[in-house]
Scaffold this motif. Structure first.
Motif, mmCIF file in Angstrom:
data_model
loop_
_atom_site.group_PDB
_atom_site.id
_atom_site.type_symbol
_atom_site.label_atom_id
_atom_site.label_comp_id
_atom_site.label_asym_id
_atom_site.label_seq_id
_atom_site.Cartn_x
_atom_site.Cartn_y
_atom_site.Cartn_z
ATOM 1 N N VAL A 1 32.233 76.451 52.452
ATOM 2 C CA VAL A 1 30.916 75.754 51.879
ATOM 3 C C VAL A 1 31.146 73.974 51.689
ATOM 4 C CG1 VAL A 1 29.242 75.842 50.071
ATOM 5 C CG2 VAL A 1 30.346 77.688 50.622
ATOM 6 N N LYS A 2 30.075 73.337 52.422
ATOM 7 C CA LYS A 2 30.270 72.040 52.179
ATOM 8 C C LYS A 2 29.849 71.545 50.688
ATOM 9 C CE LYS A 2 29.117 70.115 56.667
ATOM 10 N NZ LYS A 2 27.898 70.333 57.545
ATOM 11 N N VAL A 3 30.993 70.643 50.278
ATOM 12 C CA VAL A 3 30.648 70.161 48.836
ATOM 13 C C VAL A 3 30.605 68.826 49.182
ATOM 14 C CG1 VAL A 3 31.924 72.080 47.690
ATOM 15 C CG2 VAL A 3 33.193 70.152 48.682
ATOM 16 N N GLY A 4 30.343 67.960 48.186
ATOM 17 C CA GLY A 4 29.897 66.644 48.122
ATOM 18 C C GLY A 4 31.187 65.963 48.024
ATOM 19 N N PHE A 5 31.199 64.543 48.396
ATOM 20 C CA PHE A 5 32.220 63.848 48.520
ATOM 21 C C PHE A 5 33.006 63.428 47.180
ATOM 22 C CE2 PHE A 5 33.372 59.259 48.120
ATOM 23 C CZ PHE A 5 34.408 58.939 49.059
ATOM 24 N N PHE A 6 32.483 63.750 46.144
ATOM 25 C CA PHE A 6 33.163 63.309 44.863
ATOM 26 C C PHE A 6 33.960 64.786 44.539
ATOM 27 C CE2 PHE A 6 30.384 59.820 44.326
ATOM 28 C CZ PHE A 6 31.127 58.793 44.107
ATOM 29 N N ARG A 7 33.191 65.949 44.667
ATOM 30 C CA ARG A 7 34.071 67.126 44.515
ATOM 31 C C ARG A 7 35.236 67.289 45.472
ATOM 32 N NH1 ARG A 7 30.196 72.224 43.859
ATOM 33 N NH2 ARG A 7 32.363 73.385 43.788
ATOM 34 N N ASN A 8 35.079 66.707 46.745
ATOM 35 C CA ASN A 8 36.192 66.675 47.591
ATOM 36 C C ASN A 8 37.080 65.682 46.963
ATOM 37 O OD1 ASN A 8 36.704 68.003 49.900
ATOM 38 N ND2 ASN A 8 35.050 66.729 50.927
ATOM 39 N N LEU A 9 36.947 64.627 46.481
ATOM 40 C CA LEU A 9 37.912 63.528 46.124
ATOM 41 C C LEU A 9 38.573 64.118 44.739
ATOM 42 C CD1 LEU A 9 36.483 59.881 45.788
ATOM 43 C CD2 LEU A 9 38.244 60.860 47.283
ATOM 44 N N LEU A 10 38.051 65.112 43.973
ATOM 45 C CA LEU A 10 38.584 65.517 42.578
ATOM 46 C C LEU A 10 39.495 66.854 43.163
ATOM 47 C CD1 LEU A 10 35.391 65.745 40.312
ATOM 48 C CD2 LEU A 10 37.538 64.407 40.128
ATOM 49 N N GLY A 11 39.538 67.056 44.594
ATOM 50 C CA GLY A 11 40.535 68.100 45.012
ATOM 51 C C GLY A 11 40.112 69.350 44.406
ATOM 52 N N THR A 12 38.902 69.720 44.029
ATOM 53 C CA THR A 12 38.596 70.996 43.458
ATOM 54 C C THR A 12 38.848 71.860 44.883
ATOM 55 O OG1 THR A 12 36.637 70.397 43.677
ATOM 56 C CG2 THR A 12 37.467 70.760 41.561
ATOM 57 N N GLU A 13 38.992 73.326 44.641
ATOM 58 C CA GLU A 13 39.211 73.868 45.826
ATOM 59 C C GLU A 13 37.686 74.129 46.531
ATOM 60 O OE1 GLU A 13 40.906 78.544 46.291
ATOM 61 O OE2 GLU A 13 41.510 77.480 44.525
ATOM 62 N N THR A 14 37.631 74.263 47.600
ATOM 63 C CA THR A 14 36.377 74.453 48.484
ATOM 64 C C THR A 14 36.163 75.805 48.279
ATOM 65 O OG1 THR A 14 37.960 73.267 50.175
ATOM 66 C CG2 THR A 14 35.188 73.735 50.390
ATOM 67 N N PRO A 15 34.831 76.039 48.108
ATOM 68 C CA PRO A 15 34.304 77.236 47.667
ATOM 69 C C PRO A 15 34.187 78.112 49.448
ATOM 70 C CG PRO A 15 32.582 75.942 47.096
ATOM 71 C CD PRO A 15 33.904 75.185 47.569
ATOM 72 N N VAL A 16 34.418 79.230 49.251
ATOM 73 C CA VAL A 16 34.261 79.931 50.555
ATOM 74 C C VAL A 16 33.279 81.093 50.504
ATOM 75 C CG1 VAL A 16 36.460 79.323 51.776
ATOM 76 C CG2 VAL A 16 36.091 81.298 50.196
ATOM 77 N N VAL A 17 32.607 81.329 51.368
ATOM 78 C CA VAL A 17 31.453 82.557 51.813
ATOM 79 C C VAL A 17 32.448 83.508 52.253
ATOM 80 C CG1 VAL A 17 29.552 83.555 52.630
ATOM 81 C CG2 VAL A 17 29.466 81.088 51.928
ATOM 82 N N HIS A 18 32.443 84.707 51.477
ATOM 83 C CA HIS A 18 33.315 85.797 52.013
ATOM 84 C C HIS A 18 32.504 86.834 52.991
ATOM 85 C CE1 HIS A 18 36.427 85.411 48.994
ATOM 86 N NE2 HIS A 18 35.618 84.587 48.726
ATOM 87 N N ALA A 19 32.292 86.153 54.298
ATOM 88 C CA ALA A 19 31.125 86.917 55.056
ATOM 89 C C ALA A 19 31.742 88.336 55.450
ATOM 90 C CB ALA A 19 30.927 85.839 56.269
ATOM 91 N N VAL A 20 32.757 88.255 55.958
ATOM 92 C CA VAL A 20 33.815 89.566 56.355
ATOM 93 C C VAL A 20 34.860 89.659 55.533
ATOM 94 C CG1 VAL A 20 34.441 90.858 58.118
ATOM 95 C CG2 VAL A 20 32.629 89.510 58.796
ATOM 96 N N ASP A 21 34.947 90.669 55.006
ATOM 97 C CA ASP A 21 36.379 90.928 53.979
ATOM 98 C C ASP A 21 36.888 92.258 54.442
ATOM 99 O OD1 ASP A 21 37.922 89.651 52.418
ATOM 100 O OD2 ASP A 21 36.429 89.600 50.691
ATOM 101 N N SER A 22 38.017 92.237 55.021
ATOM 102 C CA SER A 22 39.010 93.208 55.211
ATOM 103 C C SER A 22 38.117 94.436 55.913
ATOM 104 C CB SER A 22 39.462 93.747 53.710
ATOM 105 O OG SER A 22 40.299 92.749 53.308
#
Lengths: 332, 309
Positions: A18-39
């Motif tokens: 999921v696209k996150v903002g520039f600052f959240r990227n800087l903070l290095g928090t983990e990028t959230p992901v959409v679990h579209a297909v899971d196992s």
């Protein structure tokens, strides 16, 4: 009964960042992901129509696209005729596409508006260089158009998509998929944009083609009633997971998973004297970014108990050929 | 009602007669391009400028609305007596106005009330359609598809109309959400004693909600009657094939039937019965004479030569 497995999907996963903002990227928090297909696991045998059923956002389209490698899988295995194609490079994939075709949902968007019907159907043959001469291309176009009931072909080949009705457009799209004589086709909601009477006509055409070309079909749809008519086996998806899988007639007439049951009870029936629609679940589909822990359906399930919130139920075989992922499957 | 186009006039709605009792519901079924939406727009007097009502009357409570001036219709009828939910209306919500404001808008325009009163009524309406009054300040992007559809339904009943016309109210919604919206429509009809017309291509939806059904083909009504009778014993070949084209989730698995060919071009519809080129029972007379819509007893109307006079 044990026929050759044409496509096998093992533990397939597709996560979209999921696209996150520039600052959240800087903070290095983990990028959230959409679990579209899971196992997701399933096999499609030769000459079989396998249905993926679910509401929008359940991951059925993503599964179809990932198998064709129109999007790259995150994890897992896709095996096509005994050969692993999961991370096959684009160049090799292109050769394989001759055997793996797709019919998209919307014939208003999937056909190039500036190409005539002739060019549209010829295009896949030109790309794959299957014909030796223009004559042969023409012959094949005429043959497949007759197959699709676009007769006489002369009347249609010079037309452009805007001169065709929705049903005719979808027939052209299907003709494109079948000119290359594929062994496996993904049909993503091929008739959902069409009118009822045209819908049954095109569905029948697809059934005939499957029979005639001896192919395997992955049929993606939200329409459970139609899936019953089209498919040999179906898998019901919810939030990226398969919750139930089995022969379509058995699953629809006698569902084990509470979600399958809810889905079927919500389908309107054309017979005015039959039972009416019924809503037996609450709320709506949660987000795929942070899917509920345990069973993903527990937030809406009326039968959910403590264990459903903690432990994820596995897809297990409860009867021959019938798989269900639920701690408390519906009793017969 | 005909549309004039550069290529001639399109006979979109041709000799259509419909009747609807108070508190009853009618389903108008047909394929795309059969004129069902045009019929609805004619009733609402919302036709585009190239459309002409050639002849006919539209009565509401004994008043002919076809002859009424547009401004009078807008002031006195639309919203207050007849309102509508357009196809895809949920995607037409204003993105920068709260749903409360949008529901209050027709109330403010049509009734002499203060903004506060209108908003109070909007709150009540939101409760009624199951969104909840607390969401009055929400914007369209914060609502799910089902909630958006519920809010346009709320809007349509804002000025207490007698008749609500819904055009494909559940397309683009998921199965379970669509079922919820259908249930809501049925509940509202009972509670508010509404008359309802549902315009759709989906026969199952009509079976769920409506008492009566009118089947349209190429601008004409070919069969009309009580939904159970029409479904169980369709008399017109077109209604018969339309019914057998629908897969059902119940009962034994029947083979799907389909109708060969394509719907006709309404610029030059076939002579005689408009269905004859696709009809498997077509006779000589069908090519020459247009069958009138005749009363076959017990409020059943059929337009077909097969059934005699």
């Amino acid at each position: 009964m044990e026929k050759e497995v044409v496509v096998e999907v093992r533990n397939l996963k597709k996560y979209f960042p999921v696209k996150v903002g520039f600052f959240r990227n800087l903070l290095g928090t983990e990028t959230p992901v959409v679990h579209a297909v899971d196992s997701v696991n399933f096999q499609i045998r030769s000459k079989e129509i396998f249905g993926l059923v679910g509401e929008s956002g359940c991951g059925k389209t993503t599964t179809g696209r990932t198998i064709l490698k129109l999007t790259e899988p995150t994890e897992g295995h896709i095996i096509f005729r005994g050969k692993e194609i999961t991370f096959l490079p684009h160049k090799d994939m292109q050769k394989l596409r001759r055997d793996m075709q797709v019919i998209f949902q919307d014939p208003y968007e999937s056909l190039n508006p500036r190409m005539s019907v002739y060019e549209l159907i010829a295009e896949p043959m030109r790309i794959q260089e299957v014909a030796d001469s223009e004559e042969e291309i023409k012959d094949r176009i005429y043959k497949v158009m007759e197959e699709m009931d676009l007769v006489p072909p002369e009347e249609y080949i010079y037309r452009f998509p805007h001169e065709l009705s929705g049903g005719q457009r979808q027939r052209v799209a299907i003709a494109r998929a079948f000119t290359l004589d594929p062994t496996f086709v993904v049909a993503d909601e091929p008739v959902s944009m069409l009118d009822a009477s045209i819908r049954s006509e095109v569905s029948k055409l697809i059934l005939n083609l499957v029979e005639e070309f001896h192919l395997s079909l992955l049929y993606i749809t939200h329409d459970v009633a139609l899936a019953r008519y089209m498919c040999d086996r179906i898998a019901v998806m919810y939030l990226g997971k398969i919750v139930e899988k089995g022969p379509s007639e058995d699953v629809i007439l006698n569902p084990f998973h509470p979600y399958t049951q809810a889905l079927i009870r919500a389908v309107p029936v054309p017979d005015p004297t039959a039972r009416r629609i019924d809503i037996i679940i609450r709320g709506h589909v949660p987000s795929g970014i942070n899917p509920p822990p345990g069973c993903r359906f527990h937030t809406r399930c009326l039968k959910a108990k403590e264990i459903c919130k903690k432990e994820e139920p596995q897809l297990i075989e409860v009867e021959k050929g019938r798989y269900v992922a639920c701690h408390f499957p519906v009793e017969k | 009602m005909y549309y004039s186009t550069l290529r001639g006039s399109v006979k979109a709605v041709d000799n259509v007669s419909l009747g609807l009792d108070r508190r009853s519901s009618l389903g108008l079924v047909g394929e795309s391009g059969c004129g069902k939406t045009s019929t609805m727009l004619t009733i609402l007097k919302l036709l585009p400028t190239n459309a002409r009502i050639i002849s006919g009357e539209i009565y509401l409570d004994g008043q002919d609305m076809a002859k009424m001036s547009d401004s009078k219709f807008r002031k006195e009828i639309r919203w207050k007596k007849v309102s509508t939910v357009f196809q895809g209306a949920m995607n037409a919500l204003h993105p920068m106005k709260s749903i409360g404001d949008q529901i209050a808008e027709p109330i403010l325009l049509h009734e002499n009330v203060s903004k506060r009163e209108a908003l109070e009524r909007a709150e009540k309406l939101l409760d009624l359609v199951g969104i909840g009054a607390s969401r009055i300040d929400w914007y369209a992007h914060e609502l799910s598809g089902g909630m958006k559809q519920r809010s346009v339904v709320a809007m349509s009943i804002a000025c207490n109309p007698e008749l609500v016309i819904l055009d494909e109210p559940t397309t683009a919604l998921d199965v379970i959400i669509a079922a919820q919206v259908l249930k809501l429509i049925k509940e509202l009809q009972d509670k508010l004693e509404l008359s309802i017309i549902i315009v759709t291509h989906d026969l199952s939806m009509v079976s769920e909600v409506c008492d009566r059904v009118a089947v349209m083909y190429a601008g004409k009504i070919v069969e009309m009657g009580d939904i159970t009778t029409v479904y169980k014993k369709p008399l017109h070949p077109y209604s018969r094939s339309l019914i057998s084209a629908f897969p059902s989730i119940l009962g034994s698995k029947k083979e799907l039937k389909s109708i060969p060919g394509f719907p006709p071009d309404l610029l030059s519809p076939p002579t005689g019965c408009r269905f004859h080129p696709r009809c498997s029972f077509s006779m000589d007379i069908c090519q020459k004479k247009d069958p009138p819509l005749l009363d076959r007893g017990s409020e059943r109307f059929v337009a077909c030569h097969l059934i005699g006079d």
